[in-house]
Scaffold this motif. Structure first.
Motif, PDB file in Angstrom:
ATOM      1  N   GLN A 129     -14.193  -7.255  15.043  1.00 23.04           N
ATOM      2  CA  GLN A 129     -12.960  -6.747  15.598  1.00 23.04           C
ATOM      3  C   GLN A 129     -12.720  -7.452  16.857  1.00 23.04           C
ATOM      4  OE1 GLN A 129     -10.649  -4.526  13.838  1.00 23.04           O
ATOM      5  NE2 GLN A 129      -9.351  -6.021  15.547  1.00 23.04           N
ATOM      6  N   ARG A 130     -13.620  -7.631  17.914  1.00 20.79           N
ATOM      7  CA  ARG A 130     -13.523  -8.262  19.124  1.00 20.79           C
ATOM      8  C   ARG A 130     -13.274  -9.922  19.091  1.00 20.79           C
ATOM      9  NH1 ARG A 130     -18.103  -6.875  23.286  1.00 20.79           N
ATOM     10  NH2 ARG A 130     -19.502  -8.336  21.586  1.00 20.79           N
ATOM     11  N   ILE A 147     -11.755 -11.291  16.320  1.00 20.57           N
ATOM     12  CA  ILE A 147     -10.496 -11.626  15.777  1.00 20.57           C
ATOM     13  C   ILE A 147      -9.322 -11.307  16.621  1.00 20.57           C
ATOM     14  CG2 ILE A 147     -11.113 -11.650  13.245  1.00 20.57           C
ATOM     15  CD1 ILE A 147      -9.785  -8.936  12.967  1.00 20.57           C
ATOM     16  N   ASP A 148      -9.615 -10.471  17.764  1.00 20.66           N
ATOM     17  CA  ASP A 148      -8.599  -9.941  18.861  1.00 20.66           C
ATOM     18  C   ASP A 148      -8.527 -11.193  19.801  1.00 20.66           C
ATOM     19  OD1 ASP A 148      -7.940  -7.873  17.266  1.00 20.66           O
ATOM     20  OD2 ASP A 148      -9.214  -6.225  18.515  1.00 20.66           O
ATOM     21  N   ALA A 149      -9.768 -11.905  19.900  1.00 23.69           N
ATOM     22  CA  ALA A 149      -9.590 -12.795  21.173  1.00 23.69           C
ATOM     23  C   ALA A 149      -8.893 -14.098  20.942  1.00 23.69           C
ATOM     24  CB  ALA A 149     -11.091 -13.255  21.261  1.00 23.69           C
ATOM     25  N   GLU A 150      -8.162 -14.719  21.916  1.00 19.85           N
ATOM     26  CA  GLU A 150      -7.416 -15.864  22.069  1.00 19.85           C
ATOM     27  C   GLU A 150      -8.305 -17.013  21.724  1.00 19.85           C
ATOM     28  OE1 GLU A 150      -4.313 -16.069  21.568  1.00 19.85           O
ATOM     29  OE2 GLU A 150      -3.894 -14.051  21.851  1.00 19.85           O
ATOM     30  N   PRO A 207      -4.772 -16.224  17.414  1.00 17.86           N
ATOM     31  CA  PRO A 207      -4.809 -14.886  16.787  1.00 17.86           C
ATOM     32  C   PRO A 207      -3.847 -14.762  15.423  1.00 17.86           C
ATOM     33  CG  PRO A 207      -3.143 -14.953  18.512  1.00 17.86           C
ATOM     34  CD  PRO A 207      -3.899 -16.372  18.311  1.00 17.86           C
ATOM     35  N   ARG A 228      -4.087  -8.250  12.404  1.00 21.78           N
ATOM     36  CA  ARG A 228      -5.373  -8.398  11.788  1.00 21.78           C
ATOM     37  C   ARG A 228      -6.051  -7.170  12.179  1.00 21.78           C
ATOM     38  NH1 ARG A 228      -3.476  -9.803  16.619  1.00 21.78           N
ATOM     39  NH2 ARG A 228      -5.185 -10.116  18.299  1.00 21.78           N
ATOM     40  N   LYS A 229      -6.895  -6.661  11.269  1.00 21.63           N
ATOM     41  CA  LYS A 229      -7.930  -5.678  11.504  1.00 21.63           C
ATOM     42  C   LYS A 229      -9.277  -5.678  10.744  1.00 21.63           C
ATOM     43  CE  LYS A 229      -5.795  -2.638   8.079  1.00 21.63           C
ATOM     44  NZ  LYS A 229      -5.210  -1.040   7.932  1.00 21.63           N
ATOM     45  N   GLY A 278      -6.977  -9.390   7.870  1.00 19.16           N
ATOM     46  CA  GLY A 278      -8.117  -8.890   8.415  1.00 19.16           C
ATOM     47  C   GLY A 278      -9.504  -9.279   7.718  1.00 19.16           C
TER      48      GLY A 278
END
Length: 419
Positions: free
Chosen positions: A19-20, A22-25, A28, A32-33, A54
């Motif tokens: 999760q960290r 796919i949340d990062a630039e 993006p 997504r999850k 996701g």
């Protein structure tokens, strides 16, 4: 070690790491999850005009970790009491699946971020595990993670990609019952789950007593009887060697404890062979002990042992009689539980027999002795025995009695005469 929440804790930590990632630039993917669903459920997410996006973490196999299981110590003592908590060492096989808008190549972009994140975090360290459990432990559905103690496991969980062949991928997705989605397999090793059961421990030592004594190794060089013959019940054994005598020595042979003659020396020990030593091949040793102390309650302790040497104890055939259709053979030492005996009878030549007549030999094999008192008389049927004089021998566990020589240099005793 970890409790039974360990497997779920590893899955949640993987979910946290992904999760960290796919949340990062940069790059993006909107909406997504990371989920922890079965692949069939993932395929049903979203709609054709609005697909879900996701990564999904699915645990598809759990296998025992051979390295840890081979080094595991016994968990119970000889009495059956628990001396250490049982531990299950497991390897977890995961399938990381990417899903999203195929024309926009979202699954490929997400899986690339996942592969990079797990390559950068190949070990689930204490900090990562604690942060993941704190995050998901605050959610209602996974509140049980607050009680997980994966972070305290002595060996951290390690991640490694598991390449699957086309055949393995086909079988795996066939078992899952859903069309293939872009995915990568990973193995997490090792998860150590410890049973939360009480362990019986000895009381702490209150006083430590160190007793320093000179040590002389006992060495047996030879064992023989005082008359030079074979060892039988009643024989006197003479042990030659070095360091044999001590303040409190004894000799062990055939499960019996023999008292040493008081006149024995360090190089020569003398013992008598009682009938409690069964016939057969035994290991003979000299044992040095420190006697029990009635004042302090300290039990007898063994302080030294010699090397073990083999000793063959031969059975001795006593009186042999015949009555009631049976031959009764007295034997010393008596047979004890589990011993096997073979009684061999050979007919002695009669002066009336032709010179070239071959005398018969009859062997009777007895079953192993059952539990109970020792047996000193062996009974065998005389159905196969013709009238005449029969020489009797007994073999017990491979040790065979030796007949007596007569005046003419031939064996003539012990015998039984059948009319």
């Amino acid at each position: 070690m970890s409790n039974t929440h360990a497997i779920a804790a590893v899955t949640s930590t993987l979910r946290f790491v992904l999760q960290r990632a796919i949340d990062a630039e940069p790059d993006p993917v909107a909406g997504r999850k990371v989920t922890t669903l079965r692949p069939a459920q993932v395929a049903a997410l979203g709609a054709e005009d609005s697909p879900a996006r996701g990564l999904n973490v699915f645990l598809y196999r759990v296998t025992p970790n051979q390295a840890w299981n081979l080094t595991d110590l016994p968990t119970r003592s000889g009495s059956g009491s628990l001396v250490r908590r049982p531990v299950a060492a497991l390897d977890l096989s995961y399938l990381v699946t990417a899903y999203g808008d195929e024309p926009a190549l979202e699954p490929q972009r997400l899986l690339a971020r996942a592969a990079l994140a797990l390559a950068a975090t190949p070990v689930l360290t204490r900090d990562v595990v604690e942060e993941a459990l704190a995050l998901y432990g605050a959610e209602a559905g996974t509140a049980f993670l607050e009680r997980a103690d994966l972070a305290g496991q002595p060996e951290p969980v390690k991640l490694s990609p598991s390449p699957l062949s086309l055949e393995e991928i086909s079988k795996l997705w066939g078992v899952l019952g859903t069309p293939y989605l872009l995915s990568q397999a990973y193995t997490a090793t090792v998860v150590l789950i410890e049973a939360e059961v009480p362990v019986r421990r000895a009381l702490p030592v209150r006083v430590r007593q160190v007793d320093v004594r000179p040590f002389t190794r006992a060495e047996i060089a030879a064992v023989e009887t005082d008359d030079g013959g074979p060892a039988r019940t009643g024989s006197t054994l003479v042990l030659a060697g070095s360091g044999l005598a001590s303040a409190h020595p004894f000799v062990t042979v055939g499960g019996a404890r023999l008292v040493v003659d008081p006149a024995s020396t360090a190089s020569r020990v003398v013992v008598s062979l009682p009938s409690t030593v069964p016939a057969g091949v035994h290991a003979l040793q000299v044992v040095h002990v420190r006697p029990a102390d009635a004042m302090s309650g300290e039990p007898e302790r063994v302080v030294g042992r010699s090397n073990a040497v083999p000793l063959v104890v031969l059975p001795t055939v006593g009186t042999v009689t015949a009555s009631g259709g049976e031959v009764h053979v007295a034997v010393q030492p008596p047979l004890v539980e589990g011993q096997r005996a073979v009684v061999t009878l050979g007919r002695l030549a009669d002066p009336a027999d032709p010179p070239d007549q071959v005398q018969p030999v009859v062997a009777a094999t007895l079953p192993p002795q059952p539990a109970g008192p020792p047996v000193a008389v062996l009974d065998i049927p005389d159905d196969d025995l013709s009238p005449g004089t029969w020489l009797v021998r007994v073999s017990v566990d491979g040790a065979e009695s030796v007949p007596s020589l007569g005046a003419g240099g031939t064996y003539d005793a012990p015998v039984v005469v059948l009319p």
